[in-house]
Every structure is written in structure tokens, then in C-alpha cells.
Design an enzyme around this catalytic site. Structure first.
Site, PDB file in Angstrom:
ATOM      1  N   GLY A   1       2.492   2.100  10.819  1.00  0.00           N
ATOM      2  CA  GLY A   1       3.484   3.170  10.698  1.00  0.00           C
ATOM      3  C   GLY A   1       4.201   3.520  11.990  1.00  0.00           C
TER       4      GLY A   1
ATOM      5  N   HIS B   1      -9.476   1.344   4.544  1.00  0.00           N
ATOM      6  CA  HIS B   1      -8.231   1.463   5.308  1.00  0.00           C
ATOM      7  C   HIS B   1      -8.469   2.375   6.509  1.00  0.00           C
ATOM      8  CE1 HIS B   1      -4.168   2.573   6.424  1.00  0.00           C
ATOM      9  NE2 HIS B   1      -3.788   1.456   5.839  1.00  0.00           N
TER      10      HIS B   1
ATOM     11  N   LYS C   1       0.152   4.245  -0.259  1.00  0.00           N
ATOM     12  CA  LYS C   1      -0.483   5.427   0.345  1.00  0.00           C
ATOM     13  C   LYS C   1      -0.232   6.653  -0.538  1.00  0.00           C
ATOM     14  CE  LYS C   1      -0.197   3.177   4.779  1.00  0.00           C
ATOM     15  NZ  LYS C   1      -0.091   3.291   6.225  1.00  0.00           N
TER      16      LYS C   1
ATOM     17  N   GLU D   1      -5.429  -5.005  10.497  1.00  0.00           N
ATOM     18  CA  GLU D   1      -4.390  -4.025  10.784  1.00  0.00           C
ATOM     19  C   GLU D   1      -4.716  -3.285  12.088  1.00  0.00           C
ATOM     20  OE1 GLU D   1      -2.376  -2.710   6.891  1.00  0.00           O
ATOM     21  OE2 GLU D   1      -4.262  -1.612   6.979  1.00  0.00           O
TER      22      GLU D   1
ATOM     23  N   ASN E   1       0.869  -1.173   0.000  1.00  0.00           N
ATOM     24  CA  ASN E   1       0.000   0.000   0.000  1.00  0.00           C
ATOM     25  C   ASN E   1       0.907   1.225   0.000  1.00  0.00           C
ATOM     26  OD1 ASN E   1      -1.754   2.083   0.533  1.00  0.00           O
ATOM     27  ND2 ASN E   1      -2.319   1.373   2.585  1.00  0.00           N
TER      28      ASN E   1
ATOM     29  N   GLU F   1      -6.858   4.722   7.722  1.00  0.00           N
ATOM     30  CA  GLU F   1      -6.630   6.152   7.457  1.00  0.00           C
ATOM     31  C   GLU F   1      -7.838   6.777   6.773  1.00  0.00           C
ATOM     32  OE1 GLU F   1      -2.904   5.529   5.481  1.00  0.00           O
ATOM     33  OE2 GLU F   1      -2.038   4.927   7.402  1.00  0.00           O
TER      34      GLU F   1
HETATM   35  P1  PGA Z   1       2.771   0.196   7.638  1.00  0.00           P
HETATM   36  O1  PGA Z   1       1.306   0.416   7.020  1.00  0.00           O
HETATM   37  O2  PGA Z   1       3.319  -1.064   7.038  1.00  0.00           O
HETATM   38  O3  PGA Z   1       3.548   1.426   7.222  1.00  0.00           O
HETATM   39  O4  PGA Z   1       2.621   0.092   9.116  1.00  0.00           O
HETATM   40  C1  PGA Z   1       0.444  -0.670   6.829  1.00  0.00           C
HETATM   41  C2  PGA Z   1      -0.855  -0.193   6.243  1.00  0.00           C
HETATM   42  O5  PGA Z   1      -1.344   0.870   6.637  1.00  0.00           O
HETATM   43  O6  PGA Z   1      -1.426  -0.859   5.355  1.00  0.00           O
END
Ligand code: PGA
Length: 256
Positions: A172, A94, A11, A166, A9, A96
């Protein structure tokens, strides 16, 4: 058996030029990977160029979001048929998007039904906050997200869905759930709920990725867990070396 599936992903990272370089690098380093499904999910503006760069590779392409309506006055949105032209997968819900863009279990459900209707493979994200985790509410909260996402989805369609568990506090942050906890939560909050909504065969067919600070060093311990069928990778999917390391370490662990 469920085929392992690792997706990146990206982003809101990578311009067209940068995305094409990353895709070309992955096409080369991951060329020998078999028995594993692979995908990258760039920003919508980069989908076309990355799809072209990955023609003839074993890496699929996914969008990070889409709207559920077919067309019309929805300024700024992208329809399922627009996604379908350029991508095989779509990430839905997601954390976010739930946190910053007002997505709810209801919008996730509408997007999921649209993806299934258009033959786009959905990757639906679920996961609890730190507060919910600390309060012991993870299983009930994630179970509720599953019920919401799958409302009015047939068993036949449900089996086509990929889920990404997740924990929000692991995204992150460099923190991860322990593989044992992630496996236990996927069983209790996802597979057990899917058995209740559908049946054992459907619940066992649905692939569940782990997501949240997956790195080359920790991939192996997650992929060997019985309920974990791959990963959704954010930060570590932005470089050829780290995404390749994750895929190769997963393969090695599965073949050990
Ligand atoms: P990350 O993100 O690997 O940077 O923790 C995972 C995600 O949000 O899909």
C-alpha cells in the site's frame, strides 16, 4: 511447471452491491484468460454474492481469514466449513492480520492445517518489516515464518500451499522490492528452507506470489522472475481496469 496465479485481496473494501459490480466486470474482461489461475478475495459478508456473480467464470473466490476450530463459542469468527461453502481459497497470516489482530506464526500454522484438512486452498503471507529489511534480517525472519507456518505439515499437503511474499514496507505504499531482490529472497528464505523442511520436488512445486504495490505497470517485471509465480494484489485489485491490466500484462510477459 507451476501455473501462474494472480489473486486480488480486496481487504476491508466493497459492500455486497459494489463487490458484485466489480466481480461482474472482471468476469467479462478476464473471460479470455487461460493458463493462469485467477481469484478475488472479498470480505466474508460479500463472499456469497461474489461467488454467485462469478459462477461460470474463470475467476475463483477466496476468503481473507478464518478460524481453525470446527464450530463453537468463538464469537465473530468464521469456521473452515463456513468458508468452504462459499470459497475455494483462504488468505492466511496477511501482515495486516499479524500487525493489528495478533496473528502469530503459531496461529498461521493452525489455520494452515485447518485449511488443508478441509480442502480449502491456502494463500499464506510472509514478509519482513522495513526495520528488519534495513538490518539485513529479511532472510532469517522470512525463513522463520516459513518454518513456523509449515510445522507438522506433510510434504504432500505442503505442495498444495500458495505463498505470498509481501515485504510489509511495500504494501500500500507505492514502493516495491526490486524484482531481483524479491526473487533472491524467495530463493533464500523460502525455496531453500522448503528444501530443508521437505525436498527439492516439494520446494519446486509450491507457488510463490509477490505482493506489495503491484500495478499494471510493474507486473511484467515480477512475473518473468524464475521464483515468482504470480501476485497478490491489494489496492489495484479494487478496479476492473487495474486488475485486468495486471493480468493481461502478466500474460503478455509470459508469452513474450
Ligand atoms: P497492495 O497490497 O497491492 O495494496 O500493496 C498487497 C497486499 O496487502 O496483499
Amino acid at each position: 511447471m507451476r501455473k501462474p496465479f494472480i489473486a486480488g485481496n480486496w481487504k476491508m473494501n466493497k459492500t455486497v452491491a459494489e463487490g458484485v459490480v466489480l466481480a461482474a466486470g472482471l468476469k467479462e474482461t478476464l473471460a479470455g484468460v487461460t493458463d493462469m489461475e485467477l481469484a478475488v478475495c472479498p470480505t466474508a459478508t460479500v463472499l456469497s454474492a461474489v461467488s454467485a456473480a462469478l459462477i461460470g467464470s474463470n475467476i475463483g473466490v477466496g476468503a481473507q481469514n478464518m478460524y481453525w476450530e470446527a464450530s463453537g463459542a468463538f464469537t465473530g469468527e468464521i469456521s473452515p466449513s463456513m468458508v468452504k461453502e462459499l470459497a475455494e481459497y483462504v488468505i492466511i497470516g496477511h501482515s495486516e492480520r499479524r500487525q493489528y489482530f495478533g496473528e502469530t506464526d503459531e496461529t498461521v500454522n493452525r489455520k494452515l492445517k485447518a485449511a488443508l484438512a478441509y480442502g480449502i486452498k491456502p494463500i499464506v503471507c510472509i514478509g519482513e518489516s522495513l526495520e528488519q529489511n534495513k538490518a539485513g534480517e529479511t532472510v532469517s525472519f522470512v525463513g522463520g515464518q516459513i518454518r513456523g507456518a509449515f510445522a507438522d505439515v506433510s510434504a504432500e499437503d505442503a505442495a498444495k500451499v500458495v505463498l505470498a511474499y509481501e515485504p510489509i514496507w511495500a504494501i500500500g505504499t507505492g514502493l516495491t522490492a526490486t524484482p531481483e531482490d524479491a526473487d533472491r529472497i524467495i530463493q533464500a528464505a523460502i525455496r531453500d528452507v522448503l528444501v530443508e523442511l521437505y525436498d527439492t520436488a516439494t520446494a519446486e512445486a509450491i507457488r510463490v506470489q509477490y505482493g506489495g504495490s503491484v500495478k499494471p505497470d510493474n507486473m511484467a517485471e515480477f512475473i518473468v522472475m524464475p521464483n515468482i509465480d504470480g501476485a497478490l494484489v491489494g489496492g489495484a485489485s479494487l478496479k476492473v481496469d487495474s486488475f485486468t491490466g495486471i493480468v493481461k500484462n502478466a500474460m503478455a510477459a509470459l508469452n513474450a
